[in-house]
Design a protein around this motif. Structure first.
Motif, PDB file in Angstrom:
ATOM      1  N   THR A 116     -11.549  -6.097   5.209  1.00 13.28           N
ATOM      2  CA  THR A 116     -11.272  -7.212   4.671  1.00 13.28           C
ATOM      3  C   THR A 116     -11.705  -8.363   4.482  1.00 13.28           C
ATOM      4  OG1 THR A 116      -9.318  -6.630   4.041  1.00 13.28           O
ATOM      5  CG2 THR A 116     -10.689  -5.386   2.882  1.00 13.28           C
ATOM      6  N   ARG A 117     -11.815  -9.239   3.516  1.00 11.46           N
ATOM      7  CA  ARG A 117     -11.323 -10.762   3.605  1.00 11.46           C
ATOM      8  C   ARG A 117     -10.129 -11.649   3.493  1.00 11.46           C
ATOM      9  NH1 ARG A 117     -15.754 -14.358  -1.106  1.00 11.46           N
ATOM     10  NH2 ARG A 117     -14.250 -16.303   0.652  1.00 11.46           N
ATOM     11  N   THR A 118      -8.870  -9.848   3.227  1.00 10.01           N
ATOM     12  CA  THR A 118      -8.053 -10.494   2.570  1.00 10.01           C
ATOM     13  C   THR A 118      -7.234  -9.487   2.846  1.00 10.01           C
ATOM     14  OG1 THR A 118      -7.216  -9.061   0.215  1.00 10.01           O
ATOM     15  CG2 THR A 118      -7.552 -11.706   0.728  1.00 10.01           C
ATOM     16  N   ALA A 119      -5.522  -9.494   3.358  1.00 10.30           N
ATOM     17  CA  ALA A 119      -4.806  -8.949   4.062  1.00 10.30           C
ATOM     18  C   ALA A 119      -4.635  -7.159   3.232  1.00 10.30           C
ATOM     19  CB  ALA A 119      -3.998  -9.394   5.199  1.00 10.30           C
ATOM     20  N   PRO A 120      -4.863  -6.325   3.444  1.00 11.11           N
ATOM     21  CA  PRO A 120      -4.180  -5.072   3.425  1.00 11.11           C
ATOM     22  C   PRO A 120      -2.441  -4.831   2.745  1.00 11.11           C
ATOM     23  CG  PRO A 120      -5.248  -4.159   5.364  1.00 11.11           C
ATOM     24  CD  PRO A 120      -4.695  -5.633   5.224  1.00 11.11           C
ATOM     25  N   SER A 121      -2.115  -4.295   1.754  1.00  9.33           N
ATOM     26  CA  SER A 121      -1.071  -3.965   1.763  1.00  9.33           C
ATOM     27  C   SER A 121      -0.581  -3.015   1.222  1.00  9.33           C
ATOM     28  CB  SER A 121      -0.790  -5.159   0.441  1.00  9.33           C
ATOM     29  OG  SER A 121      -1.169  -4.850  -0.686  1.00  9.33           O
ATOM     30  N   ALA A 122       0.754  -2.309   1.997  1.00  8.74           N
ATOM     31  CA  ALA A 122       1.473  -0.792   1.523  1.00  8.74           C
ATOM     32  C   ALA A 122       1.800  -0.718   0.269  1.00  8.74           C
ATOM     33  CB  ALA A 122       1.977  -0.664   2.521  1.00  8.74           C
ATOM     34  N   ARG A 123       1.599  -0.352  -0.357  1.00 10.01           N
ATOM     35  CA  ARG A 123       1.648  -0.545  -1.743  1.00 10.01           C
ATOM     36  C   ARG A 123       2.869   0.839  -1.866  1.00 10.01           C
ATOM     37  NH1 ARG A 123      -2.402   0.232  -6.563  1.00 10.01           N
ATOM     38  NH2 ARG A 123      -0.553   0.089  -7.640  1.00 10.01           N
ATOM     39  N   PRO A 124       4.055   0.588  -2.970  1.00  9.41           N
ATOM     40  CA  PRO A 124       5.186   1.383  -3.263  1.00  9.41           C
ATOM     41  C   PRO A 124       4.710   3.076  -3.714  1.00  9.41           C
ATOM     42  CG  PRO A 124       5.569   0.293  -4.558  1.00  9.41           C
ATOM     43  CD  PRO A 124       4.638  -0.184  -4.054  1.00  9.41           C
ATOM     44  N   TYR A 125       5.433   3.887  -3.384  1.00 10.60           N
ATOM     45  CA  TYR A 125       4.589   5.519  -4.265  1.00 10.60           C
ATOM     46  C   TYR A 125       6.108   6.234  -4.427  1.00 10.60           C
ATOM     47  CZ  TYR A 125       3.893   8.074  -0.212  1.00 10.60           C
ATOM     48  OH  TYR A 125       4.142   8.796   1.044  1.00 10.60           O
ATOM     49  N   SER A 126       5.621   7.175  -6.097  1.00 11.21           N
ATOM     50  CA  SER A 126       7.163   7.902  -5.808  1.00 11.21           C
ATOM     51  C   SER A 126       7.463   9.106  -4.736  1.00 11.21           C
ATOM     52  CB  SER A 126       6.908   8.055  -7.071  1.00 11.21           C
ATOM     53  OG  SER A 126       8.474   8.496  -7.638  1.00 11.21           O
ATOM     54  N   LEU A 127       8.598   9.444  -4.369  1.00  8.66           N
ATOM     55  CA  LEU A 127       8.596  10.317  -3.935  1.00  8.66           C
ATOM     56  C   LEU A 127       9.321  11.597  -4.599  1.00  8.66           C
ATOM     57  CD1 LEU A 127      10.473   9.105  -0.754  1.00  8.66           C
ATOM     58  CD2 LEU A 127       8.218  10.073  -0.472  1.00  8.66           C
ATOM     59  N   VAL A 128       9.035  11.294  -6.133  1.00  5.85           N
ATOM     60  CA  VAL A 128       9.456  12.230  -7.207  1.00  5.85           C
ATOM     61  C   VAL A 128       7.905  13.006  -7.671  1.00  5.85           C
ATOM     62  CG1 VAL A 128      10.372  12.675  -9.432  1.00  5.85           C
ATOM     63  CG2 VAL A 128      11.972  11.402  -7.556  1.00  5.85           C
ATOM     64  N   THR A 129       7.431  11.723  -8.112  1.00  4.21           N
ATOM     65  CA  THR A 129       5.707  11.956  -8.437  1.00  4.21           C
ATOM     66  C   THR A 129       4.601  12.046  -8.165  1.00  4.21           C
ATOM     67  OG1 THR A 129       5.801   9.939  -9.473  1.00  4.21           O
ATOM     68  CG2 THR A 129       7.096  11.135 -10.983  1.00  4.21           C
ATOM     69  N   GLY A 130       4.157  11.392  -6.262  1.00  2.00           N
ATOM     70  CA  GLY A 130       4.446  10.931  -5.289  1.00  2.00           C
ATOM     71  C   GLY A 130       2.837   9.969  -6.075  1.00  2.00           C
ATOM     72  N   ARG A 131       3.151   9.421  -7.641  1.00  2.00           N
ATOM     73  CA  ARG A 131       1.924   8.668  -8.159  1.00  2.00           C
ATOM     74  C   ARG A 131       2.495   6.790  -7.804  1.00  2.00           C
ATOM     75  NH1 ARG A 131       2.353  10.737 -14.212  1.00  2.00           N
ATOM     76  NH2 ARG A 131       0.923  12.693 -13.714  1.00  2.00           N
ATOM     77  N   LEU A 132       1.547   6.221  -7.832  1.00  3.47           N
ATOM     78  CA  LEU A 132       1.762   4.415  -7.210  1.00  3.47           C
ATOM     79  C   LEU A 132       2.434   4.014  -8.202  1.00  3.47           C
ATOM     80  CD1 LEU A 132      -1.901   3.546  -5.837  1.00  3.47           C
ATOM     81  CD2 LEU A 132       0.125   3.951  -4.095  1.00  3.47           C
ATOM     82  N   MET A 133       2.952   3.120  -8.026  1.00  2.72           N
ATOM     83  CA  MET A 133       4.871   2.130  -8.622  1.00  2.72           C
ATOM     84  C   MET A 133       4.372   1.035  -9.313  1.00  2.72           C
ATOM     85  SD  MET A 133       7.893   4.196  -6.750  1.00  2.72           S
ATOM     86  CE  MET A 133       8.736   2.723  -7.903  1.00  2.72           C
ATOM     87  N   ASP A 134       4.055   0.342  -9.418  1.00  4.07           N
ATOM     88  CA  ASP A 134       3.837  -0.979 -10.073  1.00  4.07           C
ATOM     89  C   ASP A 134       4.974  -1.799  -8.963  1.00  4.07           C
ATOM     90  OD1 ASP A 134       2.000  -0.428 -11.952  1.00  4.07           O
ATOM     91  OD2 ASP A 134       3.509  -0.663 -13.293  1.00  4.07           O
ATOM     92  N   THR A 135       6.091  -1.888  -9.200  1.00  3.73           N
ATOM     93  CA  THR A 135       7.110  -2.436  -8.356  1.00  3.73           C
ATOM     94  C   THR A 135       8.146  -1.858  -8.055  1.00  3.73           C
ATOM     95  OG1 THR A 135       8.434  -4.716  -8.078  1.00  3.73           O
ATOM     96  CG2 THR A 135       8.234  -3.456 -10.064  1.00  3.73           C
TER      97      THR A 135
END
Length: 484
Positions: A116-135
């Motif tokens: 991609t034109r920008t470097a990918p990032s590893a977003r945090p996700y919850s180990l409780v719900t399995g959902r991505l976290m905003d921050t």
């Protein structure tokens, strides 16, 4: 006199560098399972700070430990009726937000992303719900190295009533690291509060354990423990805690946190204590609790103590280890180690050597060492942490540590073969030499003097000593509900 043996630990806070190697090692071995993502049997906190879980020292909020009523020690959490009424609703138990929502990062996205034109990032996700976290907003070591504004650190319960107006300035700020684990107390509140009688203290080595076959997940132990070192595993509906790496201790090896410590700050050994005085001394005046607990520790070279210990079944290997114990030297001989919050009346058996600190403000020309009241870390703060607010034992210990530094400087830098020692501190030249050997870069054999389990010598089954695998607890183990 009822003589029992206890394997305990002393941590030299003057040498802790806050690397978290102990925490990571413990995490990888003991709490890497499902349901324990948020649990840290060993963690390292930066003081001052609110710690993990948040404000764990605030017993007005969490109701942990013991209080004295009508001359008896009773659980602050409440008696039998109070505990039963809280089985399904416990307002004083730490909540998820008091710990943190365990998380990891979406590393798969990094590995599988197309160009991609920008470097990918590893977003945090919850180990409780399995959902991505905003921050990510919190964590077990969120305040490391005084991170964040002082306004948040001011919530440290040990700072209450202290003038903190000047601490925000760099010249007056202070910090040190406080590694924490289960205290394996002589008077454990967790064991007394358990409705199922699942928590007990092993008679042969003093380790406090939870029988997983008996645990019903009532979580009263979490509230009753003032150090908040018991965790609930929602995947198993069981409470779990530090087991002091007892399979290693049974083989004469130290705990993993002690073995892996980069700064060599941890010492392990055996002390003998008089178990018949625990209930009496737990009710002592708050300022006397440290001295009372210290008086419980018996002299391992006393012939009467040795005779009584043998009569009461203490193994010879434990008696020999007690004579060479580094923790006995620091606790009883030199009196430079102290229990963590003795005012909780649990009689903890993980003790700490208080840290020295650099000068506050400008150095004094020609003076190599700070005077006690010129150090950054206030003595009053350390006294609140280690001696229930009594500054005298802390001052005396710090003076001994300062005198040791002056003694060794005179010997190694100035070339004095026989430096003078201050007689008012009560230590001989030989004791200063021993203190230097232990507190500087001690050998492995000096730091860890751990006997193998008695069953090893008797060639019997070690499983009879182990908990959490369905074995019965010790005979006579008293709980709040009278069961075993």
């Amino acid at each position: 006199m009822k003589v029992q043996a206890q394997i305990c630990m002393v941590l030299n806070l003057d040498k802790c560098i806050g690397c978290h190697t102990c925490s990571v090692t413990c995490k990888n071995v003991w709490t890497s399972r499902r349901g324990m993502e948020y649990a840290w049997f060993n963690n390292v906190e930066t003081k001052p700070g609110v710690g993990y879980p948040k404000s764990w020292e605030d017993q007005e909020k969490y109701r942990g430990g013991w209080v004295v009523k009508n001359g008896r020690a009773v659980l602050r959490h409440g008696g039998r009726a109070a505990v039963m009424s809280k089985l399904f609703s416990n307002p004083s138990q730490p909540q998820v937000n008091d710990y943190y929502e365990p998380f990891t990062f979406d590393y798969e996205r990094l590995k599988e992303s197309l160009r991609t034109r920008t470097a990918p990032s590893a977003r945090p996700y919850s180990l409780v719900t399995g959902r991505l976290m905003d921050t990510v907003k919190d964590g077990p070591n969120w305040e490391d190295n005084l991170a964040g504004p002082f306004a948040k650190r001011r919530a440290d319960p040990d700072l209450r009533g202290m003038d903190t107006a000047g601490f925000e300035a760099f010249e007056a700020s202070f910090m040190y690291y406080l590694p924490r684990l289960c205290e394996h107390c002589l008077h454990p509140a967790c064991a007394a509060s358990c409705p199922s009688g699942a928590i007990y203290k092993r008679a042969e080595d003093g380790i406090v354990l939870i029988n997983q076959d008996k645990c019903r997940g009532w979580r009263q132990c979490i509230s009753a423990c003032p150090y908040k070192k018991i965790y609930f595993n929602p995947a198993r509906s069981k409470s779990e805690k530090c087991v002091f790496c007892y399979p290693r201790l049974e083989s004469g090896e130290p705990t993993l946190c002690a073995e892996s410590c980069v700064g060599r700050i941890r010492y392990m050994g055996v002390v003998l204590f008089d178990a018949s005085r625990i209930d009496e001394y737990a009710c002592a005046d708050e300022k006397e609790l440290y001295e009372k607990q210290l008086s419980l520790i018996l002299d391992p070279n006393d012939a009467e103590v040795i005779r009584a210990a043998r009569e009461q079944g203490v193994a010879d290997s434990f008696l020999e280890a007690a004579k060479k114990s580094p923790v006995y030297k620091m606790m009883k001989d030199w009196k430079i180690a102290f229990p963590l919050h003795p005012e909780y009346r649990t009689m903890p058996m993980v003790w700490y050597v208080p840290p020295l600190s650099p000068l506050g403000g400008q150095d004094i020309p020609g003076d190599f060492f700070a005077k006690l009241d010129q150090m950054r870390i206030p003595v009053r703060y350390m006294a609140r942490l280690l001696t229930a607010g009594d500054e005298k034992p802390i001052r005396r210990a710090l003076m001994k540590l300062m005198a040791l530094r002056a003694y060794m400087r005179s010997k190694t830098v100035e070339g004095c073969e026989a430096p003078a020692v201050p007689p008012e501190l009560g230590l001989s030249t030989r004791q200063y030499e021993d203190m230097y050997r232990y507190l500087a870069i001690a050998d492995y054999e000096d730091r860890f003097v751990i006997p193998t389990a008695p069953a090893v010598h008797e060639q019997t089954d070690l499983f009879s000593l182990r908990a959490g695998l369905g074995f019965e607890d010790e005979e006579g183990c008293r709980t709040l509900f009278g069961g075993r």
